[in-house]
Every structure is written in C-alpha cells, then in structure tokens.
Design a protein around this motif. Structure first.
Motif, mmCIF file in Angstrom:
data_model
loop_
_atom_site.group_PDB
_atom_site.id
_atom_site.type_symbol
_atom_site.label_atom_id
_atom_site.label_comp_id
_atom_site.label_asym_id
_atom_site.label_seq_id
_atom_site.Cartn_x
_atom_site.Cartn_y
_atom_site.Cartn_z
ATOM 1 N N ARG A 149 7.018 5.764 4.915
ATOM 2 C CA ARG A 149 7.019 4.376 5.406
ATOM 3 C C ARG A 149 5.830 4.105 6.321
ATOM 4 O O ARG A 149 5.277 3.017 6.339
ATOM 5 N N ARG A 150 5.506 5.120 7.129
ATOM 6 C CA ARG A 150 4.408 4.950 8.083
ATOM 7 C C ARG A 150 3.044 5.005 7.401
ATOM 8 O O ARG A 150 2.053 4.592 7.976
ATOM 9 N N GLU A 151 2.997 5.582 6.196
ATOM 10 C CA GLU A 151 1.702 5.752 5.521
ATOM 11 C C GLU A 151 1.403 4.640 4.534
ATOM 12 O O GLU A 151 0.248 4.362 4.235
ATOM 13 N N LEU A 152 2.459 4.022 3.999
ATOM 14 C CA LEU A 152 2.261 3.051 2.928
ATOM 15 C C LEU A 152 2.447 1.631 3.432
ATOM 16 O O LEU A 152 3.399 1.332 4.154
ATOM 17 N N ASP A 153 1.509 0.768 3.040
ATOM 18 C CA ASP A 153 1.679 -0.653 3.306
ATOM 19 C C ASP A 153 1.191 -1.408 2.074
ATOM 20 O O ASP A 153 0.916 -0.798 1.034
ATOM 21 N N ASP A 154 1.093 -2.707 2.182
ATOM 22 C CA ASP A 154 0.716 -3.504 1.021
ATOM 23 C C ASP A 154 -0.626 -3.077 0.427
ATOM 24 O O ASP A 154 -0.839 -3.153 -0.781
ATOM 25 N N ARG A 155 -1.530 -2.623 1.305
ATOM 26 C CA ARG A 155 -2.865 -2.239 0.831
ATOM 27 C C ARG A 155 -2.873 -0.872 0.170
ATOM 28 O O ARG A 155 -3.507 -0.657 -0.848
ATOM 29 N N THR A 156 -2.180 0.110 0.799
ATOM 30 C CA THR A 156 -2.307 1.491 0.347
ATOM 31 C C THR A 156 -1.281 1.884 -0.717
ATOM 32 O O THR A 156 -1.490 2.859 -1.429
ATOM 33 N N ALA A 157 -0.183 1.133 -0.843
ATOM 34 C CA ALA A 157 0.849 1.501 -1.818
ATOM 35 C C ALA A 157 0.301 1.640 -3.247
ATOM 36 O O ALA A 157 0.669 2.590 -3.945
ATOM 37 N N PRO A 158 -0.574 0.726 -3.706
ATOM 38 C CA PRO A 158 -1.079 0.881 -5.078
ATOM 39 C C PRO A 158 -1.853 2.193 -5.298
ATOM 40 O O PRO A 158 -1.895 2.709 -6.416
ATOM 41 N N LEU A 159 -2.444 2.735 -4.229
ATOM 42 C CA LEU A 159 -3.195 3.986 -4.374
ATOM 43 C C LEU A 159 -2.267 5.155 -4.681
ATOM 44 O O LEU A 159 -2.642 6.090 -5.392
ATOM 45 N N ALA A 160 -1.032 5.107 -4.186
ATOM 46 C CA ALA A 160 -0.108 6.228 -4.372
ATOM 47 C C ALA A 160 0.192 6.467 -5.857
ATOM 48 O O ALA A 160 0.157 7.611 -6.326
ATOM 49 N N GLY A 161 0.469 5.398 -6.596
ATOM 50 C CA GLY A 161 0.735 5.535 -8.031
ATOM 51 C C GLY A 161 -0.453 6.124 -8.761
ATOM 52 O O GLY A 161 -0.319 6.977 -9.650
ATOM 53 N N LEU A 162 -1.631 5.656 -8.348
ATOM 54 C CA LEU A 162 -2.867 6.131 -8.964
ATOM 55 C C LEU A 162 -3.081 7.617 -8.688
ATOM 56 O O LEU A 162 -3.466 8.388 -9.580
ATOM 57 N N VAL A 163 -2.835 8.022 -7.454
ATOM 58 C CA VAL A 163 -3.027 9.428 -7.058
ATOM 59 C C VAL A 163 -2.093 10.340 -7.855
ATOM 60 O O VAL A 163 -2.508 11.368 -8.384
ATOM 61 N N ALA A 164 -0.813 9.948 -7.963
ATOM 62 C CA ALA A 164 0.139 10.761 -8.723
ATOM 63 C C ALA A 164 -0.293 10.871 -10.185
ATOM 64 O O ALA A 164 -0.232 11.946 -10.791
ATOM 65 N N THR A 165 -0.760 9.754 -10.752
ATOM 66 C CA THR A 165 -1.201 9.750 -12.145
ATOM 67 C C THR A 165 -2.408 10.661 -12.324
ATOM 68 O O THR A 165 -2.493 11.428 -13.293
ATOM 69 N N PHE A 166 -3.325 10.623 -11.364
ATOM 70 C CA PHE A 166 -4.506 11.478 -11.449
ATOM 71 C C PHE A 166 -4.119 12.956 -11.328
ATOM 72 O O PHE A 166 -4.661 13.809 -12.028
#
Lengths: 94, 233
Positions: free
Chosen positions: B32-49
């Motif tokens: 919760r502390r790491e993800l916000d509206d800006r950074t949340a889309p990066l998480a999906g991308l990172v897992a996919t990569f």
C-alpha cells in the motif's frame, strides 16, 4: 489490456507510451529472445542431478507447455493478476 | 531454480506454504505504501517482464544454465513489498499452468525467489547505493550499478536458502556443506547474469521514467523528478 483508460488525471500520453513500450519489450523477450535460450539444466537442476536429489522429483504434469499461444496466455494472466492486485491495494489519489 | 514436487517433505512443504502465505499477507499491507495511481501500472509490467525473463536460460558453464530470478530487479523498480507480490503471481502462474515448480513446492519457491531473492537483493541494493552515494558526485549511474550488486548477491542467497531448507526438510540424505557449496558455487555464476540484466533494465527504466523507480527515490535530485512530471502533464 488491464490498463484502464481512467487511470487518473496523472496519466498522460507520455505515461502510456512507456507502458506500451515496456510491454513490447516483455513480449519480445518471451517470444523472440527465448528461442535462443539454453536448454541445459539450470543451476538447481544441475546440482540436484549431480547429488542424487533429482530422482526425488515427483513428475507433475502441467496443463500446458511453454510455446507461442500458451506463453502469451501465461504473460497475459501474470499481467492481469498483478495489475488488478496492485490497483486494488494502491494508495488512491496520489 | 524452481523446486519441483517431491524435493521437500510434506510437513516442511506445509510449513513453507504457511510462511509464504504470511509473507504475502504482510506484502499486501506493505505494498500500500509503495503503490499509488502513478506506480501501480509499473507493477503489472514488472511481473510480466520477470515471467518473460525467467524463460530465457543463459549458459553459465558446460551443461549448466541459469535464468533471471527477478527479485532484486522488481524490488528496485517497484519496491520490495510489491516485488514479493509480483514474484508470487509469476510463480503461481508458472506452477498452475506449466508445472514449472511444483504446486506443493509453491510455498518453498515463494520463499526462495519472492522473499529471499527480493529482500536480500533489496537490502544489498540499499546498502550499496548508500555507500556509493557517499563517495560519488554523480548519482544517476549509481542506481543501476547498486541494483546489479543487489541482484548478484540475491541469487546465491536464494540458492543457500534452498540448501538450508533441504538440510531440514529434504527427501534425500546429503551433507549440508556439500549441497551448500555446490548450490552457492553454481549460483554465483548465474548471479553475474542476473546482475547484468538487472543493471541494464533498471538503467533503461531510469532513462525513460526516473520518477517511477522506487529505488531511486531520495537518491536522485528531486528537481529532475518534479520537472519531468510537470513537463508532460
């Protein structure tokens, strides 16, 4: 895909470009670079084969094996699940 | 380094499953502390990569290969709690769809790659970045370099984790010292590949969106981050 258009006012066109670019890189790695991957056993497989552990493995059969369409399915599933999860737990409105 | 079914005894598989579930529960809170509206889309991308990167085995010695684990990479890009979640999703999909890593070994694999790989990688990254920042005048190249160092250490750390777990819950008799030295030895070589990939990817993301890189917060001048965000909006 799961990148909803209402991502918020902070998502600009530049914000989407890097995302699509990143997805393209992941697809390129999975679809093209993986064709040149070594088929030799990985570190764990090598060590467990050398030390008589490997025969303890219970051969579990996967539903699928890695290949064009199934890899795409795996990638899509990882993307959707992680995106949904991170979208759900995020701190809103920052 | 995906542990198959049968390597770890049933009670220890259960125990690792419980510990892994606890780690994921903590990660859900921490993220919760790491993800916000800006950074949340990066998480999906990172897992996919990471999923894609784990498919690419590179040769490290005659008859032996290694592949990206991605824990340190994910931790530097999106933060360690979110990285644990990313790796868990990757390992879950691999185990369920492809039997890449056993289902009963899912907890074991989450601990090795999603907890040890992520958190050792992140801790070493932070320590290295701090030491480098104190010594250098230009900070930007330090982030990918420190990420590479973290990635390098994370791989033998996860390998050592397997050896230790096998010593207590393994299904074959083998001396801990034998297994530990064999696992760490091979994975030091694989760690070099992990370091190179991690440094390159972190460097690339930094070049495009430095404001999104979790591990760069507080290390890069904030002026860069703010001006970029404002320039595009």
């Amino acid at each position: 895909m799961s990148h909803s258009p209402d991502v918020s006012t902070t998502t600009t066109r530049a914000g989407r470009t890097w995302w699509v670019l990143g997805l393209g890189v992941a697809l390129f790695v999975a679809g093209v670079i993986s064709r040149f991957a070594s088929s030799a056993p990985d570190g764990l497989e090598r060590v467990t084969e050398d030390h008589g552990i490997a025969e303890q493995a219970v051969g579990s059969v996967g539903l699928l094996s890695y290949g064009g369409a199934t890899t795409l399915l795996g990638l899509g599933l990882v993307l959707v699940l992680t995106s949904a999860l991170s979208w759900a737990v995020r701190t809103r409105g920052r | 380094m995906h542990v198959p079914d049968g390597f770890i005894s049933a009670p220890w598989s259960l125990a690792t499953g419980v510990v892994a579930a606890g780690a994921v529960a903590l990660a859900l809170r921490g993220a919760r502390r790491e993800l916000d509206d800006r950074t949340a889309p990066l998480a999906g991308l990172v897992a996919t990569f990471v999923f894609a990167g784990q498919m690419v085995n590179f040769p490290v010695a005659a008859g032996t290969s290694g592949h990206l684990l991605g824990g340190a990479l994910a931790a530097v890009l999106v933060g360690p709690w979110t990285a644990t979640l990313c790796l868990t999703v990757v390992l879950l999909v691999q185990a369920l769809l492809f039997a890449d890593g056993g289902l009963t070994a899912l907890g074991t694999n989450v601990i090795l790659m999603g907890v040890i790989g992520v958190w050792v990688g992140y801790a070493v990254f932070r320590l290295t970045a701090r030491a480098m920042t104190a010594a250098a005048t230009r900070h930007r190249p330090l982030v990918p370099l420190a990420a590479g160092v973290g990635a390098f250490v994370s791989v033998p750390a996860a390998a050592a984790g397997f050896a230790l777990l096998f010593a207590v819950g393994g299904t074959a008799p083998i001396a801990l010292s034998t297994l530990l030295s064999a696992m760490v030895g091979v994975h030091l070589a694989i760690g070099v590949g992990e370091a190179v990939i991690t440094a390159l990817v972190v460097g690339s993301v930094l070049a495009v969106r430095p404001d999104l890189v979790h591990g760069a917060r507080g290390l890069l001048p904030t002026r860069t981050l703010v001006s970029h965000a404002e320039a595009v909006s």
